[in-house]
Design an enzyme around this catalytic site. Structure first.
Site, PDB file in Angstrom:
ATOM      1  N   SER A 147       0.844  -1.190   0.000  1.00 27.68           N
ATOM      2  CA  SER A 147       0.000   0.000   0.000  1.00 27.68           C
ATOM      3  C   SER A 147       0.879   1.239   0.000  1.00 27.68           C
ATOM      4  O   SER A 147       1.967   1.236   0.579  1.00 27.68           O
ATOM      5  CB  SER A 147      -0.894   0.015   1.251  1.00 27.68           C
ATOM      6  OG  SER A 147      -1.572   1.253   1.372  1.00 27.68           O
ATOM      7  N   TYR A 160      -2.566  -0.329  10.274  1.00 30.11           N
ATOM      8  CA  TYR A 160      -2.521  -0.655   8.840  1.00 30.11           C
ATOM      9  C   TYR A 160      -1.202  -0.188   8.236  1.00 30.11           C
ATOM     10  O   TYR A 160      -0.546  -0.920   7.486  1.00 30.11           O
ATOM     11  CB  TYR A 160      -3.706  -0.003   8.131  1.00 30.11           C
ATOM     12  CG  TYR A 160      -3.805  -0.349   6.663  1.00 30.11           C
ATOM     13  CD1 TYR A 160      -4.371  -1.548   6.251  1.00 30.11           C
ATOM     14  CD2 TYR A 160      -3.339   0.532   5.688  1.00 30.11           C
ATOM     15  CE1 TYR A 160      -4.475  -1.862   4.906  1.00 30.11           C
ATOM     16  CE2 TYR A 160      -3.434   0.221   4.343  1.00 30.11           C
ATOM     17  CZ  TYR A 160      -4.003  -0.978   3.950  1.00 30.11           C
ATOM     18  OH  TYR A 160      -4.085  -1.289   2.613  1.00 30.11           O
TER      19      TYR A 160
END
Length: 281
Positions: A147, A160
């Protein structure tokens, strides 16, 4: 011409393969004539996805498996089952991920689950599958879904960010190991999606925002960059061009080099300097 691992009768395994980017990749591999195994924790959604894939290829070329990637024994059983049914794995896409949201001091169980799925899932998949992929002596691919948040680490979802930063570091180490392994024809690649409209990002929305890519667009871009030999597959989207992503990443590295406050691009004292940095030619 596609990557030499993405050819008819080769075998692709995709975790998180029942929806989103994972399913779009599985569909692309199936259309290329590959045998496809999709793995996911959601048994109902998995069965529906397997039915859809069977409409794209022979049902005999589709396998599905309920797998919790955070559990090494579950991933080990997946690898064994794929070898038993299809003979081995040529393409592994470690794509399973969750983003329930997090705060710095929320329940430790939430942090542990996010890191267990997003980071340990990729570590487990790579470590369990890679040795037998190498032993096949064929061209192979390990694609790990990271990501941009694992690189630019914006505030707001620290668990995250930590998990995806770990994926980046692990995948770099994996590719270094593979390229220094004698006679190894398997390579690792880091997929870095942009804003993709999936169940993970929908947040209650039923229609794709104009700025988002579809999972299919993301996979098409991934396949083109794999063919080109990219390690970092940095995807743009409809709102953020690659050049802006690059500048955000350079500014993040500059926090260390120039000894600025952490996450200075969100610090009011640096607002004007950051704005000038991202707009300059």
């Amino acid at each position: 011409m596609s990557h030499p691992a993405i050819v008819k009768d080769n075998v692709a395994v995709i975790t998180g393969g029942a929806a989103g980017i994972g399913f779009a990749a599985a569909a692309a591999f199936a259309r290329a004539g590959m045998k496809v195994c999709i793995a996911d924790v959601d048994e109902t959604r998995l069965a529906e996805a397997a039915t859809k894939l069977s409409s794209l290829t022979s049902a005999a070329n589709v396998m599905s498996s309920v797998v919790d990637v955070s559990r090494i024994e579950s991933v080990t059983e997946l690898e064994r089952a794929v070898r038993e049914q299809f003979g081995g794995t040529d393409v592994l896409m470690n794509n399973a991920g969750i983003q329930p949201g997090s705060t710095l001091f929320d329940a430790p169980d939430n942090w542990q689950r996010i890191i267990a799925v997003n980071m340990w899932g990729i570590i487990n998949g790579s470590r369990i599958f890679a040795p037998n992929m190498i032993a096949r002596g064929k061209y192979g691919l390990i694609i790990n879904t990271g990501s941009k948040q694992g690189i630019t680490t914006p505030p707001g979802d620290p668990a995250y960010n930590v998990s995806k930063a770990g994926v980046k570091a692990f995948t770099e180490a994996l590719q270094h190991e593979l390229r220094n392994t004698k006679d190894c024809r398997v390579t690792a690649h880091l997929l870095i999606p942009g804003f993709v409209f999936t169940g993970l990002t929908a947040k209650g929305r039923t229609e794709k925002p104009a700025g988002a890519w579809t999972p299919e667009q993301t996979v098409d871009f991934m396949l083109a960059r794999l063919e080109a030999g990219d390690f970092y597959i940095l995807c743009p989207d409809n709102d953020v061009p690659r050049a802006l992503d690059e500048k955000r990443m350079l500014w993040a590295a500059g926090d260390i080099v120039e000894n600025r406050p952490p996450l200075s691009r969100w610090h009011p004292d640096y607002a004007d300097a950051f704005a000038k940095f991202v707009t300059r030619e």
